[in-house]
Design a protein around this motif. Sequence first.
Motif, PDB file in Angstrom:
ATOM      1  N   SER A 114       0.816  -1.215   0.000  1.00  0.00           N
ATOM      2  CA  SER A 114       0.000   0.000   0.000  1.00  0.00           C
ATOM      3  C   SER A 114       0.846   1.259   0.000  1.00  0.00           C
ATOM      4  O   SER A 114       0.331   2.349  -0.266  1.00  0.00           O
ATOM      5  N   ARG A 115       2.140   1.143   0.289  1.00  0.00           N
ATOM      6  CA  ARG A 115       3.016   2.311   0.229  1.00  0.00           C
ATOM      7  C   ARG A 115       3.092   2.871  -1.188  1.00  0.00           C
ATOM      8  O   ARG A 115       3.342   4.059  -1.382  1.00  0.00           O
ATOM      9  N   LEU A 116       2.883   2.010  -2.179  1.00  0.00           N
ATOM     10  CA  LEU A 116       2.874   2.482  -3.559  1.00  0.00           C
ATOM     11  C   LEU A 116       1.670   3.388  -3.818  1.00  0.00           C
ATOM     12  O   LEU A 116       1.740   4.295  -4.642  1.00  0.00           O
ATOM     13  N   ASP A 117       0.558   3.135  -3.128  1.00  0.00           N
ATOM     14  CA  ASP A 117      -0.603   4.013  -3.260  1.00  0.00           C
ATOM     15  C   ASP A 117      -0.265   5.411  -2.755  1.00  0.00           C
ATOM     16  O   ASP A 117      -0.671   6.417  -3.346  1.00  0.00           O
ATOM     17  N   LEU A 175      -9.111  11.882  -8.055  1.00  0.00           N
ATOM     18  CA  LEU A 175      -8.027  11.329  -7.239  1.00  0.00           C
ATOM     19  C   LEU A 175      -7.609  12.286  -6.133  1.00  0.00           C
ATOM     20  O   LEU A 175      -7.179  11.846  -5.059  1.00  0.00           O
ATOM     21  N   LEU A 176      -7.731  13.586  -6.379  1.00  0.00           N
ATOM     22  CA  LEU A 176      -7.318  14.567  -5.377  1.00  0.00           C
ATOM     23  C   LEU A 176      -8.162  14.485  -4.110  1.00  0.00           C
ATOM     24  O   LEU A 176      -7.745  14.959  -3.058  1.00  0.00           O
ATOM     25  N   ALA A 177      -9.353  13.912  -4.216  1.00  0.00           N
ATOM     26  CA  ALA A 177     -10.249  13.854  -3.058  1.00  0.00           C
ATOM     27  C   ALA A 177      -9.888  12.744  -2.086  1.00  0.00           C
ATOM     28  O   ALA A 177     -10.475  12.676  -0.995  1.00  0.00           O
ATOM     29  N   LEU A 178      -8.937  11.884  -2.425  1.00  0.00           N
ATOM     30  CA  LEU A 178      -8.620  10.753  -1.549  1.00  0.00           C
ATOM     31  C   LEU A 178      -8.210  11.188  -0.138  1.00  0.00           C
ATOM     32  O   LEU A 178      -8.719  10.644   0.848  1.00  0.00           O
ATOM     33  N   PRO A 179      -7.285  12.151   0.027  1.00  0.00           N
ATOM     34  CA  PRO A 179      -6.923  12.548   1.404  1.00  0.00           C
ATOM     35  C   PRO A 179      -8.106  13.089   2.198  1.00  0.00           C
ATOM     36  O   PRO A 179      -8.098  12.999   3.437  1.00  0.00           O
ATOM     37  N   LEU A 180      -9.112  13.630   1.529  1.00  0.00           N
ATOM     38  CA  LEU A 180     -10.282  14.151   2.239  1.00  0.00           C
ATOM     39  C   LEU A 180     -11.141  13.018   2.802  1.00  0.00           C
ATOM     40  O   LEU A 180     -11.908  13.231   3.747  1.00  0.00           O
ATOM     41  N   LEU A 181     -11.017  11.821   2.217  1.00  0.00           N
ATOM     42  CA  LEU A 181     -11.790  10.672   2.691  1.00  0.00           C
ATOM     43  C   LEU A 181     -11.083   9.925   3.811  1.00  0.00           C
ATOM     44  O   LEU A 181     -11.733   9.211   4.579  1.00  0.00           O
ATOM     45  N   CYS A 182      -9.767  10.076   3.894  1.00  0.00           N
ATOM     46  CA  CYS A 182      -8.986   9.327   4.886  1.00  0.00           C
ATOM     47  C   CYS A 182      -9.097   9.983   6.252  1.00  0.00           C
ATOM     48  O   CYS A 182      -8.798  11.179   6.409  1.00  0.00           O
ATOM     49  N   ARG A 183      -9.484   9.213   7.236  1.00  0.00           N
ATOM     50  CA  ARG A 183      -9.641   9.744   8.593  1.00  0.00           C
ATOM     51  C   ARG A 183      -8.300   9.910   9.306  1.00  0.00           C
ATOM     52  O   ARG A 183      -8.228  10.584  10.342  1.00  0.00           O
ATOM     53  N   HIS A 351     -18.628  -0.998   1.395  1.00  0.00           N
ATOM     54  CA  HIS A 351     -19.156   0.365   1.474  1.00  0.00           C
ATOM     55  C   HIS A 351     -18.895   1.024   2.832  1.00  0.00           C
ATOM     56  O   HIS A 351     -18.915   2.243   2.942  1.00  0.00           O
ATOM     57  N   ARG A 352     -18.637   0.235   3.872  1.00  0.00           N
ATOM     58  CA  ARG A 352     -18.370   0.800   5.199  1.00  0.00           C
ATOM     59  C   ARG A 352     -16.882   0.844   5.525  1.00  0.00           C
ATOM     60  O   ARG A 352     -16.493   1.332   6.592  1.00  0.00           O
ATOM     61  N   SER A 353     -16.068   0.332   4.644  1.00  0.00           N
ATOM     62  CA  SER A 353     -14.636   0.245   4.918  1.00  0.00           C
ATOM     63  C   SER A 353     -13.976   1.619   4.851  1.00  0.00           C
ATOM     64  O   SER A 353     -14.294   2.438   3.989  1.00  0.00           O
ATOM     65  N   THR A 354     -13.063   1.856   5.773  1.00  0.00           N
ATOM     66  CA  THR A 354     -12.265   3.078   5.758  1.00  0.00           C
ATOM     67  C   THR A 354     -10.796   2.771   5.475  1.00  0.00           C
ATOM     68  O   THR A 354      -9.929   3.629   5.682  1.00  0.00           O
ATOM     69  N   GLU A 355     -10.538   1.558   4.996  1.00  0.00           N
ATOM     70  CA  GLU A 355      -9.169   1.195   4.628  1.00  0.00           C
ATOM     71  C   GLU A 355      -8.716   2.051   3.443  1.00  0.00           C
ATOM     72  O   GLU A 355      -9.490   2.281   2.508  1.00  0.00           O
ATOM     73  N   PRO A 356      -7.466   2.524   3.459  1.00  0.00           N
ATOM     74  CA  PRO A 356      -6.992   3.392   2.369  1.00  0.00           C
ATOM     75  C   PRO A 356      -7.145   2.780   0.990  1.00  0.00           C
ATOM     76  O   PRO A 356      -7.472   3.472   0.026  1.00  0.00           O
ATOM     77  N   VAL A 357      -6.930   1.451   0.867  1.00  0.00           N
ATOM     78  CA  VAL A 357      -7.025   0.834  -0.450  1.00  0.00           C
ATOM     79  C   VAL A 357      -8.462   0.858  -0.966  1.00  0.00           C
ATOM     80  O   VAL A 357      -8.703   1.029  -2.171  1.00  0.00           O
TER      81      VAL A 357
END
Length: 488
Positions: A114-117, A175-183, A351-357
């Motif tokens: 996942s570090r590649l993500d 793709l730019l919205a990804l950090p906004l989804l990560c808690r 749909h409930r997962s908060t995993e980065p991947v």
Amino acid sequence: MIGYLQRLVLPFVAVLVVVPITFSPFYGHDMQRLAQVFLCLVLAAPKLFDFCSCRGLWFWDRGVRRVKLLILALGFVSSLSSRQPMWAFGELALLLACFHISLCIGHARQCGSSRLDFFFIRAVIFLCVVKTAQFLGAGASAFVSNAHMLDTDLLMEGFSNIRFYGQFQTFTLPLLALPLLCRTQTRSFKICIFALVCCWWMIAICSGTRGTWLGMIGATCLMAFSSGQGRRWAGWQGLAALIGLTSFWLLFRVLPDYLGLKVFNFAGDRLSTSLSARDVIWHQAWEMIKERPLLGFGPMHFADIPNPVAAHPHQAILQWACEWGIPSTLLVMWLVSKGLWATFRLIRANHRSTEPVDLLRVCLFASLIGALTQSMVDGVIVMPYSQLWLAIVVGWLIGIHDFSTEPPAVRPIAQKGWVAILTLAVVYLGYIVFRDAPNLDQREQVYIQEHGGRFQPRFWMQGVIGQPGGRLLEQTNAANFSPLATPK
């Protein structure tokens, strides 16, 4: 081998994604095509090429492999039966090379972690920050100068046509919205990213690219019904779009009126339902489909019938059908639908997962949906930089996909066959570049002398491949033509 993949694939992909739109000598269509082919040649390194081409086939079950092989066979026969097989095989080789890029990226991610993500998203953020800084710098210079006019098109650099800039934004906005989804992200970092997304939306609105607007609307509507995380993504995009629109109105309507500046190419002037002459090229594509429904005219052969508008139909389905034939089009649509449905089901299941991947999968899926929607009215599958981004997004989606069952092993003879085919494709692309690159300026001058008008990009910036004695479109009666019309 895993370390070799990561060290070779990702740095070269990153460099050849950032460089073509960051440094002015590479802004042109032809230079971006050269960069794309160069990346294909780099990824054709024997050790890497053999590994990715063989192991990458692990992603597909037997049914998908057979469909891909059938599409390839139909494309080969269509190319042989075309009027200019050399150009037809050039387009076939280009699509195979883009497929190989996806295989390399997908397998690098599958073998990595996942570090590649993290690396991937930071590269996207960096690129968007650079382009935003260029836009804001150019805008500030325009406002503080003594000029009495402001051309918004001049604020956006990096592409030979501003519409290609919009295609790039369609891929990157989701793709730019990804950090906004990560808690797990810090509040300050989220504020900075949200400001970047708002600026990126403002630039997308300023460009006046209706295809980008349509693509993002389509992606937002679908993601709003996909899952809880999809609705969060849609909410962030909607809020950023609203702020971007407000910023655009203040900066390019209110402020110019206050300063007495006249604004040219204002995005509000693009708010129309006109087809911008797409009806002409769509009609041409439809006539070509009716004339040769089974095998089409051959890959790239829409450009063999010059018209006053474009060298491609600005519609992905019509383009594939008129050049490759209806059977090939249906097979491609089946493959695309199968992949989209598998990804959509996976998003719904998590749909409930908060995993980065899982959050990354939401953003990548939205990026792909936006690009496919835009391809219905624009040349997303034609432009070199857009093709590269399409290969990257598809490859990354494959690399993070959760396959329910392991597909059957690939036979050694099939592995060697794929390696041979992809090797020939990359070598042939290198031959086309070696043949044409030294004479591109001369080709463009000849085209201007014979046809006049603006360039119509396809493989090169001057993308018309029609030759004297070929099927030329009557430019004086473009709306009612026959593909077999005789040139004047």
